[in-house]
Design a protein around this motif. Structure first.
Motif, mmCIF file in Angstrom:
data_model
loop_
_atom_site.group_PDB
_atom_site.id
_atom_site.type_symbol
_atom_site.label_atom_id
_atom_site.label_comp_id
_atom_site.label_asym_id
_atom_site.label_seq_id
_atom_site.Cartn_x
_atom_site.Cartn_y
_atom_site.Cartn_z
ATOM 1 N N TYR A 1 81.119 -37.097 23.834
ATOM 2 C CA TYR A 1 82.106 -37.989 24.446
ATOM 3 C C TYR A 1 83.518 -37.517 24.137
ATOM 4 O O TYR A 1 83.760 -36.682 23.251
ATOM 5 C CB TYR A 1 81.888 -39.434 23.955
ATOM 6 C CG TYR A 1 82.705 -39.803 22.733
ATOM 7 C CD1 TYR A 1 83.948 -40.418 22.861
ATOM 8 C CD2 TYR A 1 82.260 -39.502 21.453
ATOM 9 C CE1 TYR A 1 84.707 -40.745 21.741
ATOM 10 C CE2 TYR A 1 83.003 -39.816 20.332
ATOM 11 C CZ TYR A 1 84.229 -40.440 20.479
ATOM 12 O OH TYR A 1 84.985 -40.761 19.367
ATOM 13 N N SER A 2 84.456 -38.061 24.871
ATOM 14 C CA SER A 2 85.878 -37.836 24.612
ATOM 15 C C SER A 2 86.662 -39.091 24.982
ATOM 16 O O SER A 2 86.311 -39.786 25.943
ATOM 17 C CB SER A 2 86.423 -36.652 25.426
ATOM 18 O OG SER A 2 87.828 -36.511 25.202
ATOM 19 N N HIS B 1 91.063 -37.068 23.117
ATOM 20 C CA HIS B 1 91.503 -36.297 21.926
ATOM 21 C C HIS B 1 90.429 -35.275 21.580
ATOM 22 O O HIS B 1 89.928 -35.237 20.455
ATOM 23 C CB HIS B 1 91.724 -37.256 20.739
ATOM 24 C CG HIS B 1 92.433 -38.526 21.090
ATOM 25 N ND1 HIS B 1 93.743 -38.548 21.529
ATOM 26 C CD2 HIS B 1 91.997 -39.821 21.126
ATOM 27 C CE1 HIS B 1 94.099 -39.812 21.764
ATOM 28 N NE2 HIS B 1 93.067 -40.592 21.555
ATOM 29 N N GLY B 2 90.014 -34.479 22.557
ATOM 30 C CA GLY B 2 88.981 -33.476 22.293
ATOM 31 C C GLY B 2 87.590 -34.003 22.592
ATOM 32 O O GLY B 2 87.381 -35.204 22.794
ATOM 33 N N VAL B 3 86.641 -33.070 22.626
ATOM 34 C CA VAL B 3 85.246 -33.390 22.977
ATOM 35 C C VAL B 3 84.408 -33.282 21.711
ATOM 36 O O VAL B 3 84.485 -32.260 20.999
ATOM 37 C CB VAL B 3 84.707 -32.417 24.042
ATOM 38 C CG1 VAL B 3 83.251 -32.733 24.373
ATOM 39 C CG2 VAL B 3 85.565 -32.488 25.308
ATOM 40 N N HIS B 4 83.638 -34.311 21.435
ATOM 41 C CA HIS B 4 82.880 -34.336 20.174
ATOM 42 C C HIS B 4 81.389 -34.536 20.460
ATOM 43 O O HIS B 4 81.024 -35.350 21.312
ATOM 44 C CB HIS B 4 83.404 -35.461 19.294
ATOM 45 C CG HIS B 4 84.903 -35.437 19.172
ATOM 46 N ND1 HIS B 4 85.597 -34.352 18.655
ATOM 47 C CD2 HIS B 4 85.846 -36.320 19.576
ATOM 48 C CE1 HIS B 4 86.892 -34.602 18.714
ATOM 49 N NE2 HIS B 4 87.077 -35.769 19.267
ATOM 50 N N ASN C 1 85.509 -31.145 18.590
ATOM 51 C CA ASN C 1 86.388 -30.333 19.445
ATOM 52 C C ASN C 1 85.665 -29.165 20.097
ATOM 53 O O ASN C 1 86.011 -27.993 19.898
ATOM 54 C CB ASN C 1 87.587 -29.829 18.631
ATOM 55 C CG ASN C 1 88.536 -30.968 18.301
ATOM 56 O OD1 ASN C 1 88.837 -31.789 19.169
ATOM 57 N ND2 ASN C 1 88.951 -31.058 17.050
ATOM 58 N N ILE D 1 85.567 -34.572 30.675
ATOM 59 C CA ILE D 1 85.047 -33.855 29.503
ATOM 60 C C ILE D 1 85.429 -32.369 29.587
ATOM 61 O O ILE D 1 85.932 -31.776 28.624
ATOM 62 C CB ILE D 1 83.514 -34.005 29.418
ATOM 63 C CG1 ILE D 1 83.134 -35.460 29.095
ATOM 64 C CG2 ILE D 1 82.925 -33.054 28.379
ATOM 65 C CD1 ILE D 1 83.306 -35.886 27.679
ATOM 66 N N GLN E 1 89.005 -31.713 28.863
ATOM 67 C CA GLN E 1 89.245 -31.895 27.429
ATOM 68 C C GLN E 1 88.721 -30.703 26.624
ATOM 69 O O GLN E 1 89.190 -30.422 25.530
ATOM 70 C CB GLN E 1 88.572 -33.187 26.943
ATOM 71 C CG GLN E 1 89.327 -34.456 27.325
ATOM 72 C CD GLN E 1 90.652 -34.577 26.577
ATOM 73 O OE1 GLN E 1 90.719 -34.359 25.376
ATOM 74 N NE2 GLN E 1 91.712 -34.892 27.312
#
Ligand code: P6P
Length: 329
Positions: free
Chosen positions: A171-172, A175-178, A195, A284, A287
């Motif tokens: 998900y994001s 602030h980046g994709v985790h 990230n 996504i 990001q």
């Protein structure tokens, strides 16, 4: 080993830290995470429970639905309903938007989702997944389908899960994709990638070449070039196509390259759905440092006109998208 970071703890740490945060978004995200865990179990045990096969219902897209489509849809509607923090829901499996019950008139968010993307692959043990998008309501008060008529640049959060050799949750919130992996031994999503970034250039293309004869000639020329050792990308690409969007997208983001499900002579606006497939995955991908277009414009700049709009979808690394645009410029 005690997990250093779980989805719930990470979301609360990352999303609930903002001064104006009310915790509603965090509750929505963790509620979706719970729904994904339940759907993961349904997918894993469907064969044992006779949940493979058709439900006998056709959805608004005119497609036969699978029993698991309906099961996954019900899980998310029930869990998000219980969260009390959504104003309206849109599901691929439902004709219209679902309005929240009493007490949610002032909810800040609306959620669109594809509860089980790729369900036609279930019986063959091919990865499937859930995809979601979260927007703020456009106006205070009772939410409706109108609150989804927003460009993807307004997305608050988006993500997807893949039910495969493992169950992942990506998900994001901008602030980046985790990325998280479900640890069955504790029933928690554990942070496994922070990230995630797509390689600037890869060497894999992903498209259903069965449509070749009804593709635009520029698409045919692009694909021919990708397969040539003399192209401007440094040589021939290899082909990978699962036929399950979440699987093909997840591989593209992690390994690089390009995924294409463009328009064709039979589907002028493509097959994939804008609101709950293309917009969340475009968010996504951007990001993660990549791009997503509908052949001519950024997917995130498209204004939906209906909750089940379709959209041509070309997504991947900047280098590949720029090369694609040189054929469609
Ligand atoms: P085609 C699955 O039915 C799906 O919606 C996506 O998951 C997948 O990427 C696409 O359709 C496959 O479409 O036209 O190649 O069968």
């Amino acid at each position: 080993m005690i997990p250093t970071q779980t989805l719930t703890r990470f979301v609360l740490q990352e999303e609930h830290k903002h001064p104006q945060s009310t915790g509603e978004l965090s509750t929505l995200l963790t509620s979706i995470g719970l729904g994904v865990k339940i759907i993961s179990n349904l997918v894993a045990t469907a064969g044992l429970k006779g949940l493979h096969g058709y439900s006998g219902r056709t959805n608004v897209q005119g497609e036969d639905t699978y029993k698991l489509d309906d099961e996954a849809d019900s899980v998310l509607v029930d869990i998000l309903g219980a969260s009390g923090h959504f104003g309206s829901l849109v599901s691929e499996e439902r004709d219209g938007a679902i309005e929240a019950g009493e007490g949610s008139e002032n909810a800040k968010y609306v959620v669109a989702f594809d509860p089980l993307d790729g369900s036609s692959n279930i019986g063959s043990n091919i990865p499937v997944g859930t995809i979601f998008t979260i927007f703020r309501t456009k106006t205070p008060g009772k939410a409706s389908a109108e609150d989804f008529m927003q460009p993807g640049t307004n997305v608050v959060a988006a993500g997807y899960s893949v039910y495969g050799s493992m169950t992942s949750f990506v998900y994001s919130c901008g602030h980046g994709v985790h990325g998280f992996t479900l640890d069955p031994s504790i029933g928690e999503f554990v942070l496994t990638e922070e990230n995630i970034r797509i390689p600037e250039q890869g060497n894999i293309y992903s498209a259903n070449e069965g449509y070749w004869d009804i593709w635009d000639t520029r698409m045919q020329e692009f694909m021919t070039s990708l397969r040539s050792k003399n192209n401007k990308l440094g040589g021939a690409y290899t082909s990978r196509y699962v036929g399950s969007l979440v699987a093909d997208f997840d591989r593209t983001m992690r390994k690089g390259g390009i995924f294409l499900h463009p328009a064709n002579q039979k589907r002028e606006r493509g097959k994939l759905r804008l609101l709950y497939e293309c917009i969340p995955l475009a968010f996504i991908m951007e990001q993660a440092g990549g791009r997503a277009i509908d052949e001519s414009m950024n997917v995130l700049d498209i204004n939906p006109e209906g909750i089940h709009d379709r959209c041509p979808f070309v997504v991947g690394g900047k280098r590949e998208i720029e090369y694609f645009e040189s054929f469609f410029g």
